[in-house]
Design a protein around this motif. Structure first.
Motif, PDB file in Angstrom:
ATOM      1  N   LEU A  38       0.834  -1.203   0.000  1.00 33.34           N
ATOM      2  CA  LEU A  38       0.000   0.000   0.000  1.00 33.34           C
ATOM      3  C   LEU A  38       0.870   1.255   0.000  1.00 33.34           C
ATOM      4  O   LEU A  38       0.592   2.221  -0.716  1.00 33.34           O
ATOM      5  N   PHE A  39       1.933   1.222   0.782  1.00 31.75           N
ATOM      6  CA  PHE A  39       2.875   2.344   0.786  1.00 31.75           C
ATOM      7  C   PHE A  39       3.569   2.464  -0.565  1.00 31.75           C
ATOM      8  O   PHE A  39       3.870   3.565  -1.032  1.00 31.75           O
ATOM      9  N   GLY A  40       3.821   1.321  -1.211  1.00 32.59           N
ATOM     10  CA  GLY A  40       4.404   1.343  -2.544  1.00 32.59           C
ATOM     11  C   GLY A  40       3.489   1.982  -3.558  1.00 32.59           C
ATOM     12  O   GLY A  40       3.945   2.711  -4.446  1.00 32.59           O
ATOM     13  N   VAL A  41       2.181   1.728  -3.453  1.00 31.66           N
ATOM     14  CA  VAL A  41       1.214   2.398  -4.324  1.00 31.66           C
ATOM     15  C   VAL A  41       1.263   3.905  -4.128  1.00 31.66           C
ATOM     16  O   VAL A  41       1.193   4.688  -5.080  1.00 31.66           O
ATOM     17  N   PHE A  42       1.424   4.335  -2.871  1.00 31.67           N
ATOM     18  CA  PHE A  42       1.523   5.760  -2.559  1.00 31.67           C
ATOM     19  C   PHE A  42       2.775   6.379  -3.197  1.00 31.67           C
ATOM     20  O   PHE A  42       2.708   7.432  -3.846  1.00 31.67           O
ATOM     21  N   PHE A 155       8.424   0.391   4.923  1.00 32.97           N
ATOM     22  CA  PHE A 155       9.064   1.383   4.050  1.00 32.97           C
ATOM     23  C   PHE A 155       9.871   0.705   2.943  1.00 32.97           C
ATOM     24  O   PHE A 155       9.757   1.084   1.768  1.00 32.97           O
ATOM     25  N   PHE A 156      10.663  -0.293   3.294  1.00 29.55           N
ATOM     26  CA  PHE A 156      11.515  -0.922   2.279  1.00 29.55           C
ATOM     27  C   PHE A 156      10.693  -1.776   1.308  1.00 29.55           C
ATOM     28  O   PHE A 156      11.009  -1.823   0.107  1.00 29.55           O
ATOM     29  N   ILE A 157       9.654  -2.457   1.799  1.00 27.99           N
ATOM     30  CA  ILE A 157       8.785  -3.196   0.882  1.00 27.99           C
ATOM     31  C   ILE A 157       8.134  -2.235  -0.103  1.00 27.99           C
ATOM     32  O   ILE A 157       8.081  -2.486  -1.317  1.00 27.99           O
ATOM     33  N   GLY A 158       7.619  -1.103   0.411  1.00 28.67           N
ATOM     34  CA  GLY A 158       7.010  -0.109  -0.464  1.00 28.67           C
ATOM     35  C   GLY A 158       7.993   0.477  -1.459  1.00 28.67           C
ATOM     36  O   GLY A 158       7.656   0.672  -2.632  1.00 28.67           O
ATOM     37  N   ALA A 159       9.220   0.747  -1.000  1.00 20.61           N
ATOM     38  CA  ALA A 159      10.226   1.328  -1.893  1.00 20.61           C
ATOM     39  C   ALA A 159      10.597   0.350  -3.006  1.00 20.61           C
ATOM     40  O   ALA A 159      10.683   0.729  -4.186  1.00 20.61           O
ATOM     41  N   ALA A 162       7.651   0.023  -5.454  1.00 21.96           N
ATOM     42  CA  ALA A 162       7.458   1.207  -6.291  1.00 21.96           C
ATOM     43  C   ALA A 162       8.590   1.407  -7.274  1.00 21.96           C
ATOM     44  O   ALA A 162       8.398   2.034  -8.327  1.00 21.96           O
ATOM     45  N   TYR A 163       9.772   0.892  -6.958  1.00 23.52           N
ATOM     46  CA  TYR A 163      10.915   1.081  -7.850  1.00 23.52           C
ATOM     47  C   TYR A 163      10.742   0.302  -9.156  1.00 23.52           C
ATOM     48  O   TYR A 163      11.033   0.809 -10.240  1.00 23.52           O
ATOM     49  N   GLU A 164      10.253  -0.926  -9.067  1.00 16.16           N
ATOM     50  CA  GLU A 164       9.999  -1.750 -10.253  1.00 16.16           C
ATOM     51  C   GLU A 164       8.627  -2.414 -10.132  1.00 16.16           C
ATOM     52  O   GLU A 164       8.537  -3.633  -9.921  1.00 16.16           O
ATOM     53  N   PRO A 165       7.561  -1.649 -10.254  1.00 12.52           N
ATOM     54  CA  PRO A 165       6.223  -2.231 -10.042  1.00 12.52           C
ATOM     55  C   PRO A 165       5.856  -3.291 -11.061  1.00 12.52           C
ATOM     56  O   PRO A 165       5.205  -4.286 -10.730  1.00 12.52           O
ATOM     57  N   ARG A 166       6.245  -3.107 -12.312  1.00 13.59           N
ATOM     58  CA  ARG A 166       5.864  -4.069 -13.343  1.00 13.59           C
ATOM     59  C   ARG A 166       6.543  -5.421 -13.138  1.00 13.59           C
ATOM     60  O   ARG A 166       6.004  -6.458 -13.533  1.00 13.59           O
ATOM     61  N   LEU A 167       7.715  -5.424 -12.523  1.00 13.07           N
ATOM     62  CA  LEU A 167       8.422  -6.680 -12.283  1.00 13.07           C
ATOM     63  C   LEU A 167       7.584  -7.610 -11.415  1.00 13.07           C
ATOM     64  O   LEU A 167       7.414  -8.799 -11.734  1.00 13.07           O
TER      65      LEU A 167
END
Length: 346
Positions: A38-42, A155-159, A162-167
């Motif tokens: 969810l944080f990654g989506v943000f 934080f790290f899971i979200g980062a 978000a860094y490579e969402p398509r992967l």
């Protein structure tokens, strides 16, 4: 998509984990991962916004967003920590003084002398309370340590997400048969969109509630209005229950000022909830996913009983996910209804 083939393995796995006593810890870990996603989506939404409105590439925008968030989180934790530690010390000193003053005043009445402790007994009681408070403080520090660990994991899971969402999306899509991958991709896109709109609505509500709370408490001369405003903003992330939790420290600190001030704070919170319900929420519903209140509260209570605080926090976004899956995969695909229901107020 054949859900029956997926349902039985999930039920069997849940039964095994339940019997072995690992169900609740496993759910806690899964919810922690979900919070990270969810944080990654943000983060992904902020980076996409920066990419669309500036000449920055996605990777550069991502690094910029992460850096700003780290600075904001670090500054906020330092400020709130310093303010809370200072004020807790002041509250304890004021509590000791108030107890001693109340005891001395009651001593003036003859009938109360036999029931009241003398000065040495008062000091002994305060010392015992201090030892108990120290034990509670150690327990609180342990809980804070676990919370900080969970926050770092989120934080790290979200980062990474978000860094490579398509992967990660492509990896999940490839777990399904080829003829179903297109539909799975559509569902994932809709999930990301719905969660993104929910996050936008929550952030807007949090910001407005935090500002209004800080201003109102400042006018009422309640200590730490900015700190309490930040706490109220953060707790607004939890629909329905969050505002009630945010009012507790406000009333406790207002009691330090006076009983009348505490009553004003309660009235202020009731008025603020009315403003949020009838003005703020309708204003932002064009961005936020509209959640059925009964379903949301039931999910919060159920998840809170089973998992705890993380369950209460993640109940609302889980309801969003459940609504998307039911509407797309059951109502539309299984029942053939082309209009399963709008997810927003539009």
């Amino acid at each position: 998509m054949n859900f029956r083939s997926l349902l039985w393995p999930l039920l069997i796995a849940a039964l095994i984990f339940s019997v072995s006593g690992l169900l609740v810890p496993s759910l806690s870990v899964l919810l922690l991962v979900f919070a990270g996603l969810l944080f990654g989506v943000f983060i992904n939404g902020l980076a996409d916004f920066a990419t669309r409105h500036t000449p920055l590439s996605y990777r550069t925008a991502f690094l910029l967003v992460v850096t700003v968030l780290l600075l904001m989180i670090g500054g906020g934790v330092y400020y709130l920590g310093a303010q809370m530690v200072q004020h807790v010390d002041e509250l304890w000193s004021q509590l000791q003084t108030s107890l001693q003053d109340a005891t001395e005043r009651l001593r003036q009445y003859q009938f109360s002398k036999q029931y009241l402790p003398d000065s040495e007994q008062v000091q002994s009681m305060m010392s015992q309370q201090g030892d108990s408070a120290f034990s509670s403080l150690l327990g609180g520090l342990r809980s804070i340590g676990w919370a900080m660990t969970g926050a770092i994991v989120i934080f790290f899971i979200g980062a990474y997400a978000a860094y490579e969402p398509r992967l990660y999306c492509n990896g999940l899509i490839k777990l399904f048969p080829k003829e179903r991958r297109g539909r799975v991709s559509d569902v994932l896109d809709q999930l990301r969109s719905a969660l993104g709109r929910w996050i936008i609505g929550r952030v807007m509500s949090m910001t407005l509630v935090g500002i209004l709370t800080a201003i109102g408490l400042w006018f009422l001369n309640v200590p730490l209005p900015i700190t309490l405003g930040v706490v109220a903003a953060l707790l607004t992330f939890i629909p329905n229950i969050g505002p009630l939790l945010a009012a507790v420290p406000q009333v406790l600190l207002a009691l330090n000022v006076g009983t009348e001030t505490a009553i004003y704070v309660i009235v202020f919170n009731l008025a603020l909830q009315g403003i949020e319900s009838y003005l703020i929420t309708p204003m932002i519903q064009r961005h936020e996913v509209t959640l059925p209140p009964i379903l949301t509260i039931a999910a919060q209570l159920w998840m809170g009983i089973i998992v705890g605080v993380i369950g209460i926090m993640m109940a609302a976004p889980l309801v969003v996910v459940l609504m998307v899956l039911i509407q797309m995969l059951y109502i539309r695909d299984r029942l053939g209804d082309p209009n399963p229901g709008e997810l927003t107020s539009d």
